[in-house]
Design a protein around this motif. Sequence first.
Motif, mmCIF file in Angstrom:
data_model
loop_
_atom_site.group_PDB
_atom_site.id
_atom_site.type_symbol
_atom_site.label_atom_id
_atom_site.label_comp_id
_atom_site.label_asym_id
_atom_site.label_seq_id
_atom_site.Cartn_x
_atom_site.Cartn_y
_atom_site.Cartn_z
ATOM 1 N N TYR A 108 -5.709 1.648 2.366
ATOM 2 C CA TYR A 108 -4.707 2.490 1.693
ATOM 3 C C TYR A 108 -5.347 3.214 0.513
ATOM 4 O O TYR A 108 -5.175 4.432 0.348
ATOM 5 C CB TYR A 108 -3.519 1.642 1.223
ATOM 6 N N SER A 166 -7.842 5.900 1.657
ATOM 7 C CA SER A 166 -7.117 7.040 2.194
ATOM 8 C C SER A 166 -6.528 7.896 1.066
ATOM 9 O O SER A 166 -6.612 9.120 1.088
ATOM 10 C CB SER A 166 -6.028 6.529 3.138
ATOM 11 N N LYS A 167 -5.961 7.236 0.078
ATOM 12 C CA LYS A 167 -5.376 7.945 -1.060
ATOM 13 C C LYS A 167 -6.448 8.700 -1.832
ATOM 14 O O LYS A 167 -6.259 9.867 -2.184
ATOM 15 C CB LYS A 167 -4.665 6.940 -1.962
ATOM 16 N N GLU A 214 2.663 1.595 -7.131
ATOM 17 C CA GLU A 214 2.147 2.553 -6.150
ATOM 18 C C GLU A 214 2.592 2.184 -4.735
ATOM 19 O O GLU A 214 2.995 3.039 -3.964
ATOM 20 C CB GLU A 214 0.619 2.568 -6.221
ATOM 21 N N GLN A 215 2.478 0.901 -4.406
ATOM 22 C CA GLN A 215 2.812 0.440 -3.064
ATOM 23 C C GLN A 215 3.176 -1.044 -3.129
ATOM 24 O O GLN A 215 2.684 -1.774 -3.986
ATOM 25 C CB GLN A 215 1.626 0.644 -2.126
ATOM 26 N N SER A 243 -0.519 1.756 -9.972
ATOM 27 C CA SER A 243 -1.337 2.955 -10.140
ATOM 28 C C SER A 243 -1.909 3.029 -11.557
ATOM 29 O O SER A 243 -1.411 2.364 -12.474
ATOM 30 C CB SER A 243 -0.499 4.205 -9.877
ATOM 31 N N TYR A 277 -6.630 0.975 -11.064
ATOM 32 C CA TYR A 277 -5.599 0.469 -10.170
ATOM 33 C C TYR A 277 -5.589 -1.048 -10.347
ATOM 34 O O TYR A 277 -6.624 -1.645 -10.674
ATOM 35 C CB TYR A 277 -5.917 0.772 -8.704
#
Length: 167
Positions: A151, A154-155, A133-134, A127, A33
Amino acid sequence: MKLKPGDPAPLIRVQDALGRAVDLAELVRQGRYIVLWFYPKASSPGCTAQARQYAELRDAFQQLGAEVFGVSRDPASAQCDFIDKLALGGGMIPDQSGLLGRAFGVGGFLGLGALLGLYNRDTILISPQGKVEQVWRNVNPFRDAQVVLEYLESKMKAAGQLEAASR
């Protein structure tokens, strides 16, 4: 153009403040990432708080397979001073030409970026598949690193990868 989640990320090769190559495409090939946190000005109070948080959480990000880079339009010398002053250990990209900012749709600080040469405080997560990804726009410098880390945790937890990443 502002990027949104799901868009292909511009996988550009740049140099960090210490002169080392940062090849975003290579990091994606390695399954990493990538967190790019854009900030207005090295050594300003908000940017200092944000940089300290990312430095404190560096190991946690790395355990989750994430590489983190702060990006500003400051020259490499100002970023190196910032790195030394805060013991950041690197991870800063001088983007004086605005290449990364334009590629990721990061606007100018308070709408005056073109005049002042400052970025908005935006954070982009890429990603391991090379997609955006965000995107977090106009982030709080005192919470940004924690929000991005939560985040990712959590993912990874949802995908059942958190336990594997921490081993």
